[in-house]
Design a protein around this motif. Structure first.
Motif, mmCIF file in Angstrom:
data_model
loop_
_atom_site.group_PDB
_atom_site.id
_atom_site.type_symbol
_atom_site.label_atom_id
_atom_site.label_comp_id
_atom_site.label_asym_id
_atom_site.label_seq_id
_atom_site.Cartn_x
_atom_site.Cartn_y
_atom_site.Cartn_z
ATOM 1 N N UNK A 39 0.848 -1.208 0.000
ATOM 2 C CA UNK A 39 0.000 0.000 0.000
ATOM 3 C C UNK A 39 0.878 1.252 0.000
ATOM 4 N N UNK A 40 2.106 1.108 0.551
ATOM 5 C CA UNK A 40 2.990 2.263 0.637
ATOM 6 C C UNK A 40 2.552 3.258 1.717
ATOM 7 N N UNK A 41 1.510 2.926 2.447
ATOM 8 C CA UNK A 41 1.002 3.839 3.498
ATOM 9 C C UNK A 41 1.529 3.440 4.872
ATOM 10 N N UNK A 42 2.202 2.297 4.921
ATOM 11 C CA UNK A 42 2.586 1.733 6.213
ATOM 12 C C UNK A 42 4.087 1.791 6.450
ATOM 13 N N UNK A 63 -2.505 11.148 6.163
ATOM 14 C CA UNK A 63 -2.532 12.545 6.626
ATOM 15 C C UNK A 63 -2.246 12.625 8.131
ATOM 16 N N UNK A 64 -3.207 13.178 8.902
ATOM 17 C CA UNK A 64 -2.912 13.420 10.325
ATOM 18 C C UNK A 64 -3.189 12.213 11.215
ATOM 19 N N UNK A 65 -3.760 11.158 10.631
ATOM 20 C CA UNK A 65 -4.152 10.010 11.453
ATOM 21 C C UNK A 65 -3.326 8.768 11.162
ATOM 22 N N UNK A 66 -2.847 8.164 12.235
ATOM 23 C CA UNK A 66 -2.119 6.904 12.082
ATOM 24 C C UNK A 66 -2.864 5.821 12.852
ATOM 25 N N UNK A 67 -2.672 4.582 12.398
ATOM 26 C CA UNK A 67 -3.280 3.451 13.094
ATOM 27 C C UNK A 67 -2.223 2.375 13.292
ATOM 28 N N UNK A 68 -2.106 1.908 14.530
ATOM 29 C CA UNK A 68 -1.191 0.784 14.777
ATOM 30 C C UNK A 68 -1.919 -0.484 14.352
ATOM 31 N N UNK A 69 -1.310 -1.224 13.429
ATOM 32 C CA UNK A 69 -1.947 -2.430 12.893
ATOM 33 C C UNK A 69 -1.457 -3.682 13.606
ATOM 34 N N UNK A 99 1.635 13.667 11.343
ATOM 35 C CA UNK A 99 0.536 13.041 12.082
ATOM 36 C C UNK A 99 0.253 13.726 13.409
ATOM 37 N N UNK A 100 -1.005 13.656 13.825
ATOM 38 C CA UNK A 100 -1.409 14.298 15.086
ATOM 39 C C UNK A 100 -2.062 13.316 16.060
ATOM 40 N N UNK A 101 -2.513 12.183 15.550
ATOM 41 C CA UNK A 101 -3.226 11.263 16.430
ATOM 42 C C UNK A 101 -2.962 9.818 15.998
ATOM 43 N N UNK A 102 -2.888 8.937 16.991
ATOM 44 C CA UNK A 102 -2.690 7.505 16.704
ATOM 45 C C UNK A 102 -3.863 6.720 17.299
ATOM 46 N N UNK A 103 -4.409 5.827 16.504
ATOM 47 C CA UNK A 103 -5.489 4.951 16.952
ATOM 48 C C UNK A 103 -5.026 3.498 16.938
ATOM 49 N N UNK A 104 -5.729 2.663 17.656
ATOM 50 C CA UNK A 104 -5.511 1.220 17.538
ATOM 51 C C UNK A 104 -6.736 0.491 18.060
ATOM 52 N N UNK A 105 -6.822 -0.778 17.681
ATOM 53 C CA UNK A 105 -7.857 -1.666 18.202
ATOM 54 C C UNK A 105 -7.175 -2.754 19.013
ATOM 55 N N UNK A 142 -6.844 5.688 21.692
ATOM 56 C CA UNK A 142 -6.338 6.839 20.928
ATOM 57 C C UNK A 142 -5.301 7.606 21.753
ATOM 58 N N UNK A 143 -4.316 8.116 21.055
ATOM 59 C CA UNK A 143 -3.357 9.027 21.696
ATOM 60 C C UNK A 143 -3.194 10.256 20.809
ATOM 61 N N UNK A 144 -3.394 11.416 21.409
ATOM 62 C CA UNK A 144 -3.163 12.657 20.669
ATOM 63 C C UNK A 144 -1.702 13.033 20.900
ATOM 64 N N UNK A 145 -0.969 13.246 19.816
ATOM 65 C CA UNK A 145 0.463 13.499 19.926
ATOM 66 C C UNK A 145 0.737 14.976 20.193
ATOM 67 N N UNK A 146 1.764 15.199 21.004
ATOM 68 C CA UNK A 146 2.165 16.600 21.262
ATOM 69 C C UNK A 146 3.371 16.879 20.382
ATOM 70 N N UNK A 147 3.218 17.875 19.504
ATOM 71 C CA UNK A 147 4.410 18.223 18.682
ATOM 72 C C UNK A 147 4.542 19.713 18.532
#
Ligand SMILES: CC(C)(COP(=O)(O)OP(=O)(O)OC[C@H]1O[C@@H](n2cnc3c(N)ncnc32)[C@H](O)[C@@H]1OP(=O)(O)O)[C@@H](O)C(=O)NCCC(=O)NCCS
Length: 147
Positions: A39-42, A63-69, A99-105, A142-147
């Motif tokens: 996918x080139x997105x990871x 974009x601003x959202x990342x997901x831990x797979x 990125x500004x936020x990371x999500x995961x399940x 979710x974690x909102x990143x501080x940058x």
């Protein structure tokens, strides 16, 4: 000696082997890993101790959202800070890519992982009922990143 770096394509087989050890019947196969890679997105991040692969983290970012797979550390190397190092490296890369936020399940029963993510300042934001094929609920963190 400890080393952490991004993976090369020819290391996907080693990741698949470690996935199997860590996740058993829930592991991603080599072809699933390959599909994600192309996918080139990871980004695939690897942790080594004395040149042996002991942990990995895969995240996807749009974009601003990342997901831990995927995140896994070999059993005998757990609770030594390797998961944290993988996550810190991922956070650095996410921030570098805007990125500004990371999500995961995570499975509701997976207490070690839930504790791990809470310690890393993730919060539970919702529950997906019957999310997994075996009917288990997923927690969305979710974690909102501080940058
Ligand atoms: C989740 C996982 C990646 C953590 O990796 P790790 O290298 O052990 O993590 P770290 O050493 O950086 O962090 C340890 C912290 O996580 C939490 N934690 C980890 N394992 C725990 C356990 N069995 N019970 C309770 N808390 C636990 C604790 O807060 C711990 O801190 P402490 O040791 O000071 O109490 C690892 O347990 C793993 O590979 N689990 C199986 C795969 C998995 O569930 N992946 C996540 C799917 S979403």
């Amino acid at each position: 000696m400890f080393c952490i770096r991004e993976a090369k394509e020819d290391e996907l087989l080693n990741i698949a082997e470690l996935e199997k050890l860590v996740f058993g019947s829930h592991a991603w196969t080599l072809s699933q890993l390959m599909s994600e890679w192309i996918t080139g997105l990871s980004k695939f991040i690897l942790a080594f101790v004395n040149s042996k692969l002991v942990g990995y983290l895969i995240f996807r970012q749009v974009d601003e959202e990342a997901e831990i797979l995927r995140l896994g550390v070999k059993k005998e190397f757990r609770r030594k800070g390797i998961g944290e190092k993988l996550l810190k490296k991922a956070e650095e890369l996410v921030i570098t890519q805007g990125g500004k936020v990371i999500y995961l399940e995570v499975r509701k029963s997976n207490e070690p992982a839930i504790n791990f993510y809470k310690k890393q300042n993730f919060s539970i934001v919702s529950v997906r009922k019957n999310y997994y094929p075996d009917g288990e609920d997923a927690l969305i963190m979710r974690k909102v990143l501080k940058n």
